[in-house]
Design an enzyme around this catalytic site. Structure first.
Site, PDB file in Angstrom:
ATOM      1  N   SER A  73      55.807  59.422  66.003  1.00  0.00           N
ATOM      2  CA  SER A  73      56.729  60.356  66.884  1.00  0.00           C
ATOM      3  C   SER A  73      55.056  59.499  68.245  1.00  0.00           C
ATOM      4  O   SER A  73      55.191  60.114  69.347  1.00  0.00           O
ATOM      5  CB  SER A  73      55.477  61.781  66.246  1.00  0.00           C
ATOM      6  OG  SER A  73      56.463  62.141  64.889  1.00  0.00           O
ATOM      7  N   HIS A 107      62.773  57.139  68.197  1.00  0.00           N
ATOM      8  CA  HIS A 107      62.169  58.442  68.217  1.00  0.00           C
ATOM      9  C   HIS A 107      63.010  59.708  67.947  1.00  0.00           C
ATOM     10  O   HIS A 107      63.830  60.030  69.494  1.00  0.00           O
ATOM     11  CB  HIS A 107      61.236  59.008  69.141  1.00  0.00           C
ATOM     12  CG  HIS A 107      60.461  59.809  69.034  1.00  0.00           C
ATOM     13  ND1 HIS A 107      59.798  60.871  69.299  1.00  0.00           N
ATOM     14  CD2 HIS A 107      60.332  60.290  67.793  1.00  0.00           C
ATOM     15  CE1 HIS A 107      59.118  61.666  68.698  1.00  0.00           C
ATOM     16  NE2 HIS A 107      59.639  61.695  67.616  1.00  0.00           N
ATOM     17  N   ASN A 115      56.816  63.835  73.584  1.00  0.00           N
ATOM     18  CA  ASN A 115      55.797  64.110  73.206  1.00  0.00           C
ATOM     19  C   ASN A 115      54.018  64.000  73.919  1.00  0.00           C
ATOM     20  O   ASN A 115      53.357  64.457  74.442  1.00  0.00           O
ATOM     21  CB  ASN A 115      55.079  63.309  71.677  1.00  0.00           C
ATOM     22  CG  ASN A 115      56.380  64.024  70.996  1.00  0.00           C
ATOM     23  OD1 ASN A 115      56.541  65.270  71.095  1.00  0.00           O
ATOM     24  ND2 ASN A 115      56.403  63.498  69.214  1.00  0.00           N
ATOM     25  N   GLU A 173      64.321  58.876  72.128  1.00  0.00           N
ATOM     26  CA  GLU A 173      63.819  57.354  73.268  1.00  0.00           C
ATOM     27  C   GLU A 173      63.639  56.198  72.371  1.00  0.00           C
ATOM     28  O   GLU A 173      63.207  56.531  71.088  1.00  0.00           O
ATOM     29  CB  GLU A 173      62.442  58.588  73.126  1.00  0.00           C
ATOM     30  CG  GLU A 173      62.126  59.337  73.790  1.00  0.00           C
ATOM     31  CD  GLU A 173      60.805  60.240  73.812  1.00  0.00           C
ATOM     32  OE1 GLU A 173      60.072  60.787  74.320  1.00  0.00           O
ATOM     33  OE2 GLU A 173      60.334  59.602  72.579  1.00  0.00           O
TER      34      GLU A 173
HETATM   35  N1  LIG Z   1      59.430  66.351  61.268  1.00  0.00           N
HETATM   36  C1  LIG Z   1      59.673  66.502  62.178  1.00  0.00           C
HETATM   37  O1  LIG Z   1      59.806  67.419  62.974  1.00  0.00           O
HETATM   38  C2  LIG Z   1      59.685  65.141  63.073  1.00  0.00           C
HETATM   39  C3  LIG Z   1      59.983  64.804  64.373  1.00  0.00           C
HETATM   40  C4  LIG Z   1      60.042  63.475  64.615  1.00  0.00           C
HETATM   41  C5  LIG Z   1      59.528  62.303  64.686  1.00  0.00           C
HETATM   42  N2  LIG Z   1      59.436  62.635  63.231  1.00  0.00           N
HETATM   43  C6  LIG Z   1      58.032  61.109  62.618  1.00  0.00           C
HETATM   44  O2  LIG Z   1      59.407  61.072  61.382  1.00  0.00           O
HETATM   45  C7  LIG Z   1      58.944  60.553  60.534  1.00  0.00           C
HETATM   46  C8  LIG Z   1      58.304  60.872  59.079  1.00  0.00           C
HETATM   47  O3  LIG Z   1      58.353  62.131  59.290  1.00  0.00           O
HETATM   48  P1  LIG Z   1      58.890  63.108  58.363  1.00  0.00           P
HETATM   49  O4  LIG Z   1      59.033  64.546  58.930  1.00  0.00           O
HETATM   50  O5  LIG Z   1      60.067  62.845  57.906  1.00  0.00           O
HETATM   51  O6  LIG Z   1      58.152  63.516  57.318  1.00  0.00           O
HETATM   52  P2  LIG Z   1      57.903  64.167  55.684  1.00  0.00           P
HETATM   53  O7  LIG Z   1      56.582  63.576  55.509  1.00  0.00           O
HETATM   54  O8  LIG Z   1      59.186  64.955  55.643  1.00  0.00           O
HETATM   55  O9  LIG Z   1      58.640  62.607  55.169  1.00  0.00           O
HETATM   56  C9  LIG Z   1      58.048  60.794  54.523  1.00  0.00           C
HETATM   57  C10 LIG Z   1      59.465  60.990  53.122  1.00  0.00           C
HETATM   58  O10 LIG Z   1      58.667  59.392  53.200  1.00  0.00           O
HETATM   59  C11 LIG Z   1      58.293  58.936  51.947  1.00  0.00           C
HETATM   60  N3  LIG Z   1      57.862  57.608  52.143  1.00  0.00           N
HETATM   61  C12 LIG Z   1      56.477  57.593  52.273  1.00  0.00           C
HETATM   62  N4  LIG Z   1      55.725  56.415  51.663  1.00  0.00           N
HETATM   63  C13 LIG Z   1      56.664  55.733  51.546  1.00  0.00           C
HETATM   64  C14 LIG Z   1      57.406  54.560  52.210  1.00  0.00           C
HETATM   65  N5  LIG Z   1      55.996  53.275  51.549  1.00  0.00           N
HETATM   66  N6  LIG Z   1      58.035  54.009  51.876  1.00  0.00           N
HETATM   67  C15 LIG Z   1      59.650  54.964  52.288  1.00  0.00           C
HETATM   68  N7  LIG Z   1      59.124  56.298  52.344  1.00  0.00           N
HETATM   69  C16 LIG Z   1      58.100  56.465  51.869  1.00  0.00           C
HETATM   70  C17 LIG Z   1      57.557  60.483  51.136  1.00  0.00           C
HETATM   71  O11 LIG Z   1      58.123  59.995  50.018  1.00  0.00           O
HETATM   72  C18 LIG Z   1      58.500  61.360  51.880  1.00  0.00           C
HETATM   73  O12 LIG Z   1      59.844  61.585  51.145  1.00  0.00           O
HETATM   74  C19 LIG Z   1      56.942  60.410  60.830  1.00  0.00           C
HETATM   75  O13 LIG Z   1      56.741  59.195  61.681  1.00  0.00           O
HETATM   76  C20 LIG Z   1      56.928  61.601  62.094  1.00  0.00           C
HETATM   77  O14 LIG Z   1      55.976  61.595  63.031  1.00  0.00           O
HETATM   78  C21 LIG Z   1      58.486  63.594  62.618  1.00  0.00           C
END
Ligand SMILES: NC(=O)c1ccc[n+]([C@@H]2O[C@H](COP(=O)([O-])OP(=O)(O)OC[C@H]3O[C@@H](n4cnc5c(N)ncnc54)[C@H](O)[C@@H]3O)[C@@H](O)[C@H]2O)c1
Length: 394
Positions: free
Chosen positions: A125, A146, A197, A158
């Site tokens: 993000s 992104h 962001n 993005e």
């Molecule tokens: N949630 C949002 O609104 C949003 C929006 C845009 C971007 N993001 C970005 O997306 C990314 C993930 O966010 P999320 O909300 O899906 O998080 P989340 O916590 O829901 O999911 C993350 C997943 O990654 C897994 N994980 C941890 N270590 C790992 C590894 N080494 N290999 C593979 N999987 C692994 C975890 O077990 C979990 O299932 C982050 O970088 C976040 O900033 C999130």
């Protein structure tokens, strides 16, 4: 590589974003491997995919049960072991937690096992693509991609150029985003927060500072913002997203941009008490009886202390900084990104006409909150914003 060479995509992380990204890739006809660190996390992701396909596609007549079953059985595979996940992919999208150390470990492993031609994208993000790419021996093939939440419904992607990302990698990622049915916007430089962001950050810093001043209630501010057409109050939205998440974002901005972004004291105190917003039942608001109702009659109370155009002013200021730094070429791209990424009817530059004295307002905010980040940026200070926008739109 050409976008048509992409047949198989790995999605790393089966959480909130990963499972949705996998759904989009399946629907676009790609073979997908979904990987998480434990089988139970993979299973949870697959279950969420199935449930969302049923709820949002099958029951609405957009897909048949047979079509979903075919995608899930024939196009989707899962993995826990990175070697199994990466050995025959053309493209990967990382969606693991927003922690640089974890991202670097994942990219290091991917680099080891993915074929030489594969592009490695990160859904971070905020964080530096250049830094993530350092964990690999193919920084030219590492790119930011992104997405917005939920990936199935939000149109924006993005596409971010790290310092060493090649033009070919940018183009393939841009073209792939289109093939996935999304609207890609190019981010030409790897800056904290990219576009959406980054532009939201000073507005969040302003709302935090307003909260710390304590002379107007968050509910009154939200009532005022809603009375001028904002779909959801700003503080209600912070609670909805999670105070911990918004705090982490501001902390990262404080580390990488300016200490003016240090999170608000009121919000930090709530977090230390475990009050994170909707997910814990309490945050700025009380969510224990469901979504709090904002008493819109309170808007007058806020109007004496707060101008609802103030967050917009600092967003425009930040958007101009992105143009000055050549992060984005065309101001229309910034407006498109903000509209699609935040579900807003207008982007920052669409709202320019609503200001009589943008420079004066920014100067007064910088003074009132003692924050340099609100000071008008060079182009605004010199009164040359119109010329800049016109020259970039050509
Ligand atoms: N949630 C949002 O609104 C949003 C929006 C845009 C971007 N993001 C970005 O997306 C990314 C993930 O966010 P999320 O909300 O899906 O998080 P989340 O916590 O829901 O999911 C993350 C997943 O990654 C897994 N994980 C941890 N270590 C790992 C590894 N080494 N290999 C593979 N999987 C692994 C975890 O077990 C979990 O299932 C982050 O970088 C976040 O900033 C999130």
């Amino acid at each position: 590589m050409n976008v048509d060479d992409i047949k198989k995509i790995a999605v790393l992380g089966a959480g909130a974003m990963g499972h949705g990204i996998a759904m989009v890739a399946l629907m676009a006809g790609y073979n997908v491997v979904l990987r998480d660190i434990k089988q139970e996390f993979v299973d949870k992701g697959v279950k969420a995919m199935q449930e969302e396909f049923d709820k949002f596609y099958v029951s609405k007549g957009k897909l048949t049960e047979e079509e979903v079953a075919k995608m899930m059985n024939e196009q989707l595979t899962t993995a826990v072991d990175m070697k199994d996940a990466a050995s025959d992919i053309d493209f990967s999208i990382e969606a693991v937690p927003e922690i640089m150390k974890i991202k670097k470990e994942v990219f290091g492993d991917l680099d080891k096992y993915a074929p030489e031609h594969a592009i490695l994208a990160s859904n971070t993000s905020m964080m530096s693509i250049t830094e993530i790419a350092k964990a690999t021996n193919r920084p030219d093939k590492v790119v930011g991609m992104h997405w917005f939440n939920p990936p199935t419904r939000m149109q924006l992607i993005e596409v971010i150029k790290g310092e060493k990302t090649s033009e070919e990698t940018m183009q393939v990622t841009y073209d792939l985003s289109k093939k996935l049915g999304k609207v890609p916007i190019r981010v030409e430089k790897d800056v904290t927060g990219f576009i959406v962001n980054r532009i939201s950050a000073p507005a969040n810093a302003l709302l935090g500072a307003l909260l710390d001043k304590g002379d107007v209630s968050p509910e009154a501010v939200d009532a005022l913002l809603m009375s001028v057409g904002q779909p959801m109050g700003a503080y209600l939205l912070m609670d909805y997203v999670g105070l911990d998440i918004s705090c982490e974002t501001l902390k990262y901005c404080a580390e990488t941009l300016s200490s003016d972004y240090e999170p608000s004291k009121v919000i930090s105190d709530l977090i230390s008490k475990g009050q994170l917003g909707m997910k814990t039942g309490k945050g700025i608001y009380d969510w224990s009886q469901g979504r709090p109702k904002i008493d819109e009659s309170k808007s007058a109370e806020a109007a004496e202390k707060f101008d609802p155009m103030e967050p917009v002013a600092v967003q425009i200021n930040e958007a101009v900084k992105l143009l000055e730094q050549d992060v984005v070429k065309n101001p229309d791209d910034i407006d498109t990104a903000v509209k699609l990424g935040l579900n807003m009817p207008m982007g920052p530059f669409d709202m320019l006409g609503m200001f009589e004295d943008l420079k004066g307002l920014l100067e007064s905010l910088a003074k009132k909150y003692n924050k340099k980040i609100f000071e008008p940026t060079k182009t605004i200070k010199e009164g040359k914003l119109k010329e800049l926008l016109e020259s970039r739109r050509r």
